[in-house]
Each structure stands twice: as C-alpha cells, then as structure tokens.
Scaffold this motif. Structure first.
Motif, mmCIF file in Angstrom:
data_model
loop_
_atom_site.group_PDB
_atom_site.id
_atom_site.type_symbol
_atom_site.label_atom_id
_atom_site.label_comp_id
_atom_site.label_asym_id
_atom_site.label_seq_id
_atom_site.Cartn_x
_atom_site.Cartn_y
_atom_site.Cartn_z
ATOM 1 N N PHE A 1 4.996 20.610 7.512
ATOM 2 C CA PHE A 1 4.619 18.865 7.042
ATOM 3 C C PHE A 1 5.374 17.834 6.670
ATOM 4 O O PHE A 1 6.703 18.274 6.815
ATOM 5 N N ARG A 2 4.965 16.646 6.332
ATOM 6 C CA ARG A 2 5.618 15.225 6.452
ATOM 7 C C ARG A 2 5.301 14.839 5.220
ATOM 8 O O ARG A 2 4.722 14.718 4.691
ATOM 9 N N THR A 3 6.654 13.900 5.423
ATOM 10 C CA THR A 3 6.291 13.230 3.788
ATOM 11 C C THR A 3 6.140 11.353 4.595
ATOM 12 O O THR A 3 7.679 11.315 5.300
ATOM 13 N N LEU A 4 5.609 10.779 4.202
ATOM 14 C CA LEU A 4 5.309 9.263 4.286
ATOM 15 C C LEU A 4 5.875 8.605 2.529
ATOM 16 O O LEU A 4 4.575 8.995 2.198
ATOM 17 N N LEU A 5 6.850 7.493 2.869
ATOM 18 C CA LEU A 5 6.556 7.032 1.462
ATOM 19 C C LEU A 5 6.348 6.038 1.199
ATOM 20 O O LEU A 5 6.187 4.979 2.538
ATOM 21 N N ILE A 6 6.022 5.804 0.003
ATOM 22 C CA ILE A 6 4.949 3.698 -0.600
ATOM 23 C C ILE A 6 5.582 3.471 -1.347
ATOM 24 O O ILE A 6 5.731 4.321 -2.249
ATOM 25 N N ASN A 7 5.453 2.287 -1.434
ATOM 26 C CA ASN A 7 6.747 1.563 -2.933
ATOM 27 C C ASN A 7 5.781 1.011 -3.907
ATOM 28 O O ASN A 7 5.348 0.116 -3.303
ATOM 29 N N SER A 8 5.690 2.349 -4.395
ATOM 30 C CA SER A 8 4.394 2.056 -5.713
ATOM 31 C C SER A 8 5.107 3.199 -6.527
ATOM 32 O O SER A 8 5.777 4.168 -6.051
ATOM 33 N N ALA A 9 4.386 3.443 -7.921
ATOM 34 C CA ALA A 9 4.187 4.269 -8.800
ATOM 35 C C ALA A 9 3.521 5.287 -8.744
ATOM 36 O O ALA A 9 2.105 4.657 -8.600
ATOM 37 N N HIS A 10 3.130 6.059 -9.248
ATOM 38 C CA HIS A 10 2.158 7.220 -9.335
ATOM 39 C C HIS A 10 0.774 6.782 -9.457
ATOM 40 O O HIS A 10 -0.472 6.567 -8.943
ATOM 41 N N ASP A 11 0.720 6.024 -10.704
ATOM 42 C CA ASP A 11 -0.630 5.156 -11.629
ATOM 43 C C ASP A 11 -0.755 4.466 -10.547
ATOM 44 O O ASP A 11 -1.397 3.911 -11.325
ATOM 45 N N HIS A 12 0.184 3.865 -10.758
ATOM 46 C CA HIS A 12 -0.654 1.838 -9.372
ATOM 47 C C HIS A 12 -0.656 2.356 -7.887
ATOM 48 O O HIS A 12 -1.026 0.928 -7.265
ATOM 49 N N VAL A 13 -1.034 3.366 -7.064
ATOM 50 C CA VAL A 13 -0.439 3.620 -6.133
ATOM 51 C C VAL A 13 -2.220 2.996 -5.438
ATOM 52 O O VAL A 13 -2.378 2.467 -4.632
ATOM 53 N N LEU A 14 -3.511 2.854 -6.585
ATOM 54 C CA LEU A 14 -4.203 2.113 -5.807
ATOM 55 C C LEU A 14 -4.701 1.426 -6.594
ATOM 56 O O LEU A 14 -6.029 0.801 -6.399
ATOM 57 N N ASP A 15 -4.043 0.611 -7.044
ATOM 58 C CA ASP A 15 -4.141 -1.097 -8.087
ATOM 59 C C ASP A 15 -4.183 -2.252 -6.757
ATOM 60 O O ASP A 15 -3.559 -1.390 -5.638
ATOM 61 N N ALA A 16 -4.524 -2.931 -6.843
ATOM 62 C CA ALA A 16 -4.881 -4.638 -5.715
ATOM 63 C C ALA A 16 -3.487 -4.247 -4.737
ATOM 64 O O ALA A 16 -3.593 -4.501 -3.696
ATOM 65 N N GLU A 17 -2.224 -4.975 -6.061
ATOM 66 C CA GLU A 17 -0.852 -4.731 -5.299
ATOM 67 C C GLU A 17 -0.614 -2.976 -4.411
ATOM 68 O O GLU A 17 0.549 -3.840 -3.507
ATOM 69 N N HIS A 18 -0.651 -2.338 -4.296
ATOM 70 C CA HIS A 18 -0.683 -1.160 -3.201
ATOM 71 C C HIS A 18 -1.745 -1.042 -2.659
ATOM 72 O O HIS A 18 -1.054 -0.420 -1.951
ATOM 73 N N ALA A 19 -2.989 -1.436 -2.368
ATOM 74 C CA ALA A 19 -3.739 -0.151 -1.967
ATOM 75 C C ALA A 19 -3.727 -1.111 -0.296
ATOM 76 O O ALA A 19 -4.359 0.224 0.452
ATOM 77 N N GLU A 20 -3.153 -2.278 -0.181
ATOM 78 C CA GLU A 20 -3.149 -2.459 1.621
ATOM 79 C C GLU A 20 -2.451 -1.291 2.131
ATOM 80 O O GLU A 20 -2.195 -0.686 2.782
ATOM 81 N N GLU A 21 -0.737 -1.372 0.847
ATOM 82 C CA GLU A 21 0.317 -0.505 1.512
ATOM 83 C C GLU A 21 -0.638 1.210 1.704
ATOM 84 O O GLU A 21 0.048 2.159 2.886
ATOM 85 N N LEU A 22 -1.164 1.886 1.061
ATOM 86 C CA LEU A 22 -1.306 3.034 0.980
ATOM 87 C C LEU A 22 -2.580 2.831 2.270
ATOM 88 O O LEU A 22 -2.872 4.621 2.722
ATOM 89 N N THR A 23 -2.943 2.047 2.326
ATOM 90 C CA THR A 23 -4.819 2.201 3.080
ATOM 91 C C THR A 23 -3.339 2.230 4.449
ATOM 92 O O THR A 23 -3.731 3.187 5.732
ATOM 93 N N GLU A 24 -2.296 1.954 5.049
ATOM 94 C CA GLU A 24 -1.943 1.695 6.391
ATOM 95 C C GLU A 24 -1.248 3.163 6.710
ATOM 96 O O GLU A 24 -0.535 3.215 7.258
ATOM 97 N N ALA A 25 -0.691 3.568 4.669
ATOM 98 C CA ALA A 25 0.052 4.876 5.511
ATOM 99 C C ALA A 25 -1.128 5.391 4.969
ATOM 100 O O ALA A 25 -0.913 6.997 6.447
ATOM 101 N N PHE A 26 -1.845 5.699 4.750
ATOM 102 C CA PHE A 26 -3.190 6.579 4.966
ATOM 103 C C PHE A 26 -3.604 6.517 6.570
ATOM 104 O O PHE A 26 -3.807 7.579 7.448
ATOM 105 N N ARG A 27 -4.021 4.769 7.521
ATOM 106 C CA ARG A 27 -3.361 5.205 8.915
ATOM 107 C C ARG A 27 -2.830 6.252 9.322
ATOM 108 O O ARG A 27 -2.871 6.563 11.012
ATOM 109 N N LYS A 28 -1.649 5.857 9.480
ATOM 110 C CA LYS A 28 -0.161 6.599 10.296
ATOM 111 C C LYS A 28 -0.624 8.009 10.216
ATOM 112 O O LYS A 28 -0.499 8.832 10.614
ATOM 113 N N ALA A 29 -0.998 7.985 8.836
ATOM 114 C CA ALA A 29 -1.081 10.070 8.291
ATOM 115 C C ALA A 29 -2.391 10.129 9.796
ATOM 116 O O ALA A 29 -2.128 11.428 10.006
ATOM 117 N N LEU A 30 -3.580 9.629 10.004
ATOM 118 C CA LEU A 30 -3.895 10.238 10.331
ATOM 119 C C LEU A 30 -5.175 9.835 11.771
ATOM 120 O O LEU A 30 -5.531 10.162 12.528
#
Length: 326
Positions: A292-321
């Motif tokens: 198990f590993r954890t990657l942090l993203i600078n967002s709150a749960h309910d806003h993680v797919l909002d426009a202002e956080h989507a790019e950071e989440l995308t990069e976290a996905f790319r790092k995970a994959l």
C-alpha cells in the motif's frame, strides 16, 4: 445512459484498460474532468456508472461483494474477458474496486493495481446512530451532487415522507456542504436501524410512465433515481461492513488522499465527527495492507474532481500508473 462509458484512450490499444468505478451518485461522468492518464494518450480508460440510469427495472444488489461481481461481469462481457486488470475509483467507487479486485484474484486473475481516490476502508467506519441520520445524510449528499451536476429539482426522499426534520434538510439551504458520504454512511449490525427490507424501501416508482414496456431511463428521471441510489448506496454500506468474502487484495494499492478536510456539518454527532477526523489523520484511511502506498493531493474530498483540482488529480493518477508497463 449506458453503464459502461469510454472516457479516453484507444479502445484497440494493447495496453491494459483502466476501469474507474462511480462514487455514491452512481455516475461516472465526473471522471470526464481528468486529463490524459498515459504519456501517449493510448491507454483506454472506462467509467462504470450504475445501471440504475440505464434500466428502470434495475435493483441495487444487497452487498458490496454482489455489486462488485455485477461490475466484474460487465467488464468481462463488454470489454475485457481476461486479465490482467487495472481498477480504481473515487470514494465509494474505490471501495467497490477493492471488492472487484478481491473477486478477480480469487478466480485466478491478475490485478495489476487498484487506485483509490480518497476512499476509506468501510470496515473502519462507525455505524449510523439512527434512521434519521441516514436520511439526513442522503439529503445533504444529494443536495450537493445535484447542484454540482446542475440537475434540476430535488425530489423528496420518500413520497410518503412527512418527517419535518428531513424536510428542513432538503435542497433549499445554501449553507449545506457536501461531505464524504462513505465516512458518513457507515456499517451497522443493528437491524432496527437498517434492515435488508429497508434497503428496498426506496424502490423506483414508474407508475407515471407512459410506456410501460419501455425499460429505458429518461434523463428527466435522473434526479429522483440519483437520490434513491444515494439512499440505497448508504444502506448497502451501512448494513454490510464485513470483509470481502473473497479475501484480502494481493495487488498493489495506491491511495490518492486529499490533504484537506471539508468543514463538517453541525448535524453530525460527536462520535461521527471524531471518526471522520481520525480517518483523515490516518495516512492509509483505515486500510491495512502491506502493498500500500499513499499519494497526497492538495484538495478536499468533495472538490477533487472540480476544474481547479482535476489537473493535480490527473498527475497523481499518472504517477500511480507509471509502474504499470502493459
């Protein structure tokens, strides 16, 4: 709307498809906010929505394991008959993805990785204190999700509902904030709070359908079906907190964890509030697996797919994959 949605990538690519499971709304549409999850934009990515938006006759399975089996069958039938598999999901979607991975592994299939987006382990979540708490959480969650998707109308939780305390928590309040429904909606052995019969009290009412033989869902029906999916989804989680019958997951698990916590609604009990804060402080969100590993993203749960956080989440996905080579 079809339960299986092609989000990005080349469906004919030899790369392993990545399947993202819906959160508590039952819709995979929020994943459309993600950028390319592979360097060459080739890896096919699919979203899985609840069939409740496709078929009026659909009934939610009674356990997470049963729901996982349903989605595994969907993937095998429509896209990928054999492994290896690559799974993920936001919130409740991550919980379902973990059960899918356990099922596939029990069948001798290889799962390359499961990527969780701020998904807590349901086995560590406290139970509903009362039925009223369940109904309030449904109202608050539906209110936020429907506003985020710009869905018109906020139908009552139950057409026979006369509880004034629930009416005051409907969509009229502009101060209501969404919070992690999976941390709110917990498991409980108390059948008086959530029995299996209660799970299906929220059956869909199609008496007003002009085409009785037509099982297709019209978009105008989405709001009422979403609210009932949220209610029944919370019921499913609230009544079934046992570990998966398929055993623990063997595959690598990556948790993309939100680094900030939304303001918690004043309606929460102290017990639930403390449990949420404890899970937030836990770097593994209640999961206890060695791989198990954890990657942090600078967002709150309910806003993680909002426009202002989507790019950071995308990069976290790319790092995970990044470790997935095929």
């Amino acid at each position: 709307m079809d339960a299986l949605l092609h989000l990005q990538g080349d469906p004919e690519s030899p790369l392993t498809p990545f399947f993202l499971i819906h959160a508590i709304s039952g819709l995979a549409l929020p994943y459309l906010a993600l950028g390319s999850l592979s360097d060459d934009s080739e890896r096919p990515v699919y979203g899985i929505s609840s069939p409740t938006y496709e078929f009026k006759s659909y009934t939610l399975p009674s356990t997470l394991d049963s729901l996982a089996a349903e989605y595994v069958n969907l993937i095998r039938r429509e896209v990928q008959p054999k492994g290896p598999y690559l799974l993920g999901g936001w919130s409740m979607g991550g919980m379902i993805a973990m059960r899918m991975a356990a099922l596939l592994e029990s069948q001798g299939e290889k799962v390359l990785q499961v990527v969780l987006v701020d998904s807590s382990n349901p086995e560590t979540i406290p139970p509903f204190a009362t039925k009223n708490e369940h109904e309030i959480l449904t109202s608050l969650t539906f209110s936020h999700v429907s506003r985020g998707l710009e869905m018109p109308g906020c139908p009552p939780l139950n057409r026979n509902d006369s509880d004034s305390s629930i009416a005051t928590t409907s969509c009229s309040s502009s101060d209501e904030r969404f919070f992690n429904p999976i941390q709110m909606g917990a498991s409980t052995p108390d059948s008086e709070i959530c029995s299996e019969e209660e799970l299906y009290d929220e059956e869909y009412d199609d008496d007003d359908d002009d085409f009785e033989d037509d099982d297709a869902v019209n978009m105008m029906e989405w709001p009422s079906r979403m609210r009932k999916h949220i209610f029944n989804g919370l019921s499913l989680i609230a009544c079934k907190n046992a570990p998966s019958k398929y055993g623990p997951v063997i595959a690598q698990v990556t948790l993309i964890k939100c680094a900030s916590l939304d303001k918690l609604p004043p309606l929460l009990s102290d017990t639930r509030r403390h449990a949420i804060q404890k899970l937030f402080r836990d770097s593994k969100s209640g999961w206890r697996l060695p791989q198990f590993r954890t990657l942090l993203i600078n967002s709150a749960h309910d806003h993680v797919l909002d426009a202002e956080h989507a790019e950071e989440l995308t990069e976290a996905f790319r790092k995970a994959l990044k470790s997935v080579k095929h």
